[in-house]
Design a protein around this motif. Structure first.
Motif, PDB file in Angstrom:
ATOM      1  N   TRP A   1     -15.612   2.947   1.144  1.00 14.71           N
ATOM      2  CA  TRP A   1     -14.784   2.145   0.254  1.00 14.71           C
ATOM      3  C   TRP A   1     -14.259   0.934   0.998  1.00 14.71           C
ATOM      4  N   PHE A   2     -13.804   0.014   0.221  1.00 17.52           N
ATOM      5  CA  PHE A   2     -13.364  -1.242   0.790  1.00 17.52           C
ATOM      6  C   PHE A   2     -12.183  -1.760  -0.020  1.00 17.52           C
ATOM      7  N   MET A   3     -11.132  -2.238   0.632  1.00 18.87           N
ATOM      8  CA  MET A   3     -10.019  -2.815  -0.103  1.00 18.87           C
ATOM      9  C   MET A   3      -9.852  -4.280   0.254  1.00 18.87           C
TER      10      MET A   3
ATOM     11  N   ASP B   1      -7.846  -7.890   0.107  1.00 20.40           N
ATOM     12  CA  ASP B   1      -6.467  -8.319   0.125  1.00 20.40           C
ATOM     13  C   ASP B   1      -5.562  -7.230   0.697  1.00 20.40           C
ATOM     14  N   ARG B   2      -5.922  -6.786   1.836  1.00 17.34           N
ATOM     15  CA  ARG B   2      -5.164  -5.695   2.432  1.00 17.34           C
ATOM     16  C   ARG B   2      -3.771  -6.195   2.806  1.00 17.34           C
ATOM     17  N   ASN B   3      -2.740  -5.512   2.363  1.00 18.17           N
ATOM     18  CA  ASN B   3      -1.428  -5.779   2.932  1.00 18.17           C
ATOM     19  C   ASN B   3      -0.844  -4.438   3.342  1.00 18.17           C
ATOM     20  N   ASN B   4       0.280  -4.498   3.998  1.00 18.38           N
ATOM     21  CA  ASN B   4       0.713  -3.260   4.610  1.00 18.38           C
ATOM     22  C   ASN B   4       1.799  -2.552   3.815  1.00 18.38           C
ATOM     23  N   SER B   5       1.762  -2.675   2.481  1.00 17.41           N
ATOM     24  CA  SER B   5       2.820  -2.040   1.697  1.00 17.41           C
ATOM     25  C   SER B   5       2.684  -0.524   1.802  1.00 17.41           C
ATOM     26  N   ARG B   6       3.768   0.141   1.433  1.00 22.17           N
ATOM     27  CA  ARG B   6       3.753   1.607   1.515  1.00 22.17           C
ATOM     28  C   ARG B   6       2.674   2.185   0.611  1.00 22.17           C
TER      29      ARG B   6
ATOM     30  N   ARG C   1      -0.720   2.069   2.163  1.00 25.59           N
ATOM     31  CA  ARG C   1      -0.930   3.154   3.130  1.00 25.59           C
ATOM     32  C   ARG C   1      -1.191   4.483   2.403  1.00 25.59           C
ATOM     33  N   THR C   2      -0.507   4.645   1.271  1.00 24.00           N
ATOM     34  CA  THR C   2      -0.768   5.855   0.481  1.00 24.00           C
ATOM     35  C   THR C   2      -2.219   5.883   0.019  1.00 24.00           C
ATOM     36  N   ILE C   3      -2.692   4.736  -0.459  1.00 19.72           N
ATOM     37  CA  ILE C   3      -4.085   4.673  -0.930  1.00 19.72           C
ATOM     38  C   ILE C   3      -5.031   5.026   0.219  1.00 19.72           C
ATOM     39  N   GLU C   4      -4.736   4.494   1.383  1.00 18.01           N
ATOM     40  CA  GLU C   4      -5.605   4.781   2.533  1.00 18.01           C
ATOM     41  C   GLU C   4      -5.635   6.272   2.863  1.00 18.01           C
ATOM     42  N   GLY C   5      -4.487   6.901   2.694  1.00 21.51           N
ATOM     43  CA  GLY C   5      -4.441   8.343   2.951  1.00 21.51           C
ATOM     44  C   GLY C   5      -5.121   9.147   1.852  1.00 21.51           C
ATOM     45  N   GLU C   6      -4.998   8.668   0.633  1.00 22.37           N
ATOM     46  CA  GLU C   6      -5.530   9.437  -0.498  1.00 22.37           C
ATOM     47  C   GLU C   6      -7.052   9.371  -0.602  1.00 22.37           C
ATOM     48  N   MET C   7      -7.622   8.227  -0.260  1.00 24.07           N
ATOM     49  CA  MET C   7      -9.066   8.058  -0.496  1.00 24.07           C
ATOM     50  C   MET C   7      -9.908   9.188   0.106  1.00 24.07           C
TER      51      MET C   7
END
Ligand code: BDP
Length: 653
Positions: A22-24, A26-31, A34-40
């Motif tokens: 997967w690829f995101m 417009d990455r920014n470092n909002s909470r 980070r949740t999305i990164e953990g959930e994927m």
């Protein structure tokens, strides 16, 4: 041993074959990022972040007005899937949405999903001592023995389940605010509450607290909580400043005032507008909201006085205040005029309040609907409420009226009393998860059918063949009617045991102060709420609805005894007499529970042992419960009426 999280609908990840990388953008470092990164990786097994070129899921922040703040779209591309939203939160909803679609094998792309209701809230009735008012799944996940439980992983699991069905606001303490909880608005407690709030924030969920209206006295040591006293207003202003210093994204307060012995503005001869607006002014500079409950009635009624009618209370009080609340106040209105019964008419406030922000309150926890022992899938009931035509003007369905008549449409929506606790499967009876899941899905998409929602939940929770799924589905879908059959004939509520509200006690509330009477005598039964001869409650509805409910021949059978006192020999629209209807539904109700047992047993091989046993045990209790209701109700009405059962079945006399 299985972890608690393994017993929920997010258990199954989508397999490696379907999703690789997967690829995101417009990455920014909002909470939430980070949740999305953990959930994927949890949702889509075996994936890893990668370059756009060979990405299978691409998440894109876009600028598409039609999606609003929370909506998302999913499209299928040659290389995989593309999820777009205007916000990180929408992307989070999007990945849960894709997960659900892929597991449900219901891929229809492009898929666009925008929530129908803006507030999709859960209220917890959890106490600091770890008990839960009306909780049937063990102790609180937040508190234990007057301390914060501190199990942040558990709270994270809970937050992800909420976010997966689109819940975006949660209040975490009982609306009846007790000794310690009154101090939740002070620094010592707020530091702990912030830790909980941070987890919810990461899943796009705003945190609210229920407050004690008399906190200026109980916490602030002032001599009054009069909302028009400048010292009181100033105390709240400073209290709110402290809260936002510690929790900058705090949502606001939920307030139960002048209800069931809770303090409120009436103590000082002030109106609910005075009370709510004072708090609203204190919290407004921070973007906070006051959720003010309309569950206000006299709970010290004299049963001898038939002119009093609890059903009238919310409308009588709040209708005349329409338009007087500040812009950051939302009125929270229970679905029915009495109290979360299995069958009640819809509250007449919907459609009648035209200039007030409003949210509709349901009860997921099964207080009057079986304590999560009896299976009672509540989505059909909630849908009836949302689809009820108030016949007040153009936007007449409840689901539209709550949004349309809120001056700030963002401050409208749904809320429900939650049903989770420390039990390993979260809800005591695993089937009660379907209500929690279903509430979230329905709040997001009001047009989903009860069946679609139940199927989704079954597909995400079990591995069933088509035949077994049909059997489980048939239990869920009919369970509300079954519960109604053996507990609540023709909308006579409150024949339950006082206090606990489980089990049959026909006269338990009949000579009490709570205003919930059936008035059964030797001639007939029911409450006369007509304008012609009764309490006049029917007049609170729009003219068309009023005419329907007022007229004994037009009033729907299902609501007859809520609105009319009728002889046992009265013939219903169904062609049956009232007494025969009572007998038939009570005999039928028990037979249906027996069928549920047989159906559940027949799919044992397809269920995990833990879920199978969990529901089986509860069905055994449910049967005993239904038999007790059947026999007590039938005997009671036989003794009153002296009329036997046409079918000659056993009625104990
Ligand atoms: C009733 C419950 C009571 C709640 C009340 C409420 O029996 O425990 O405090 O609702 O909504 O149904 O405030």
């Amino acid at each position: 041993m299985l972890e608690k999280r393994d017993l929920c609908w997010l258990l199954k990840p989508v397999s490696r074959d379907e999703i690789k990388t997967w690829f995101m953008e417009d990455r920014n470092n909002s909470r939430i990022t980070r949740t999305i990164e953990g959930e994927m990786p949890r949702l889509f097994y075996g994936i890893s972040r990668s370059q756009k070129d060979n990405a299978s899921i691409v998440l894109i922040l876009t600028d598409d007005g039609s999606l609003g703040d929370e909506g998302y779209s999913i499209d299928q591309k040659e290389s995989g899937y593309e999820i777009k939203s205007n916000t990180q939160k929408g992307l989070l909803y999007g990945i849960f949405g894709l997960h659900r679609l892929l597991l449900g094998k219901k891929e229809r792309f492009p898929y666009v999903s925008i929530p129908d209701q803006n507030y999709r809230m859960i209220n917890h009735w959890d106490n600091f001592d770890g008990t839960i008012e009306r909780g049937y799944s063990g102790r609180s996940i937040f508190y234990d023995h007057n301390a914060f439980r501190g199990d942040m992983e558990l709270i994270r699991q809970y937050a992800r389940l909420l976010a997966s069905v689109g819940i975006n606001a949660v209040s975490i303490n009982n609306v009846n605010v007790r000794k310690y909880e009154r101090f939740f608005i002070t620094a010592e407690y707020l530091k702990e509450i912030k830790k909980i709030g941070d987890i919810f924030t990461a899943y796009g969920i705003q945190l609210f607290l229920a407050i004690d209206f008399a906190a200026p006295i109980s916490v602030g040591k002032l001599s009054t909580a009069d909302p028009l006293c400048p010292d009181v207003a100033s105390w709240w202003k400073h209290t709110v400043e402290d809260i936002y210093r510690i929790i900058p994204d705090f949502g606001g307060f939920v307030v139960k005032a002048d209800s069931e012995h809770e303090p409120g503005p009436f103590t000082y001869g002030r109106s609910h507008g005075d009370g709510a607006n004072m708090l609203a002014k204190a919290i407004r500079p921070f973007g906070g909201i006051i959720v003010w409950r309309c569950f206000v009635y006299d709970c010290t009624q004299d049963w001898r006085d038939r002119s009093l009618d609890r059903a009238r209370a919310a409308y009588d009080l709040f209708h005349e205040l329409d338009g007087e609340f500040d812009e950051n106040v939302i009125l929270q209105i229970k679905n029915g005029p009495i109290d979360f019964q299995i069958r009640e008419p819809v509250s007449p406030l919907f459609g009648a309040l035209k200039e007030t922000n409003q949210i509709l309150e349901f009860q997921i926890t099964q207080e009057y609907t079986g304590h999560q022992i009896d299976i009672c899938y509540l989505v059909p009931m909630w849908k009836e409420t949302l689809d009820f035509d108030t016949r007040h003007g153009a936007s007449s369905l409840v689901k539209e009226a709550i949004r349309q008549y809120s001056p700030d449409q963002k401050l409208s929506g749904l809320c429900a009393v939650g049903n989770v606790g420390m039990d390993r499967n979260w809800t005591g009876n695993k089937m009660a998860q379907a209500n929690w899941y279903g509430y979230g899905r329905l709040a997001w998409d009001n047009d989903l059918t009860s069946e679609e929602i139940a199927k989704e939940w079954l597909d995400l929770s079990f591995e069933l063949t088509e035949d077994a799924r049909e059997k489980a589905l048939s239990i869920l879908i009919t369970s509300r009617d079954t519960y109604e059959d053996y507990t609540c004939p023709l909308a006579v509520g409150f024949m339950c045991k006082p206090g606990i509200h489980y089990g049959c006690d026909i006269d338990g509330y009949e000579y009490d102060q709570w205003g919930t009477y059936h008035y059964a005598d030797r001639e007939g039964v029911g409450r006369d709420r007509t304008a012609a001869t009764g309490t006049g409650f029917t007049k609170q509805y729009s003219p068309r609805i009023y005419q329907e409910y007022e007229d004994i021949n037009a009033c729907p059978d299902k609501l007859l005894l809520f609105f009319h006192h009728v002889p046992y020999t009265h013939v219903l629209q169904s062609g049956k007499t009232v007494i025969q209807h009572i007998y038939d539904t009570h005999f039928d109700g028990v037979e249906k529970v027996k069928e549920y047992q047989a159906r559940w047993e027949s799919i044992q091989d397809e269920l995990d042992e833990e879920s199978y046993q969990n529901v089986k045990e509860r069905l055994d209790y449910q049967l005993k419960h239904a038999v007790e209701w059947r026999d007590q109700i039938n005997t009671y009405f036989y003794r009153k009426s002296g009329i036997g059962d046409e079918a000659g079945r056993t009625i104990y006399n």
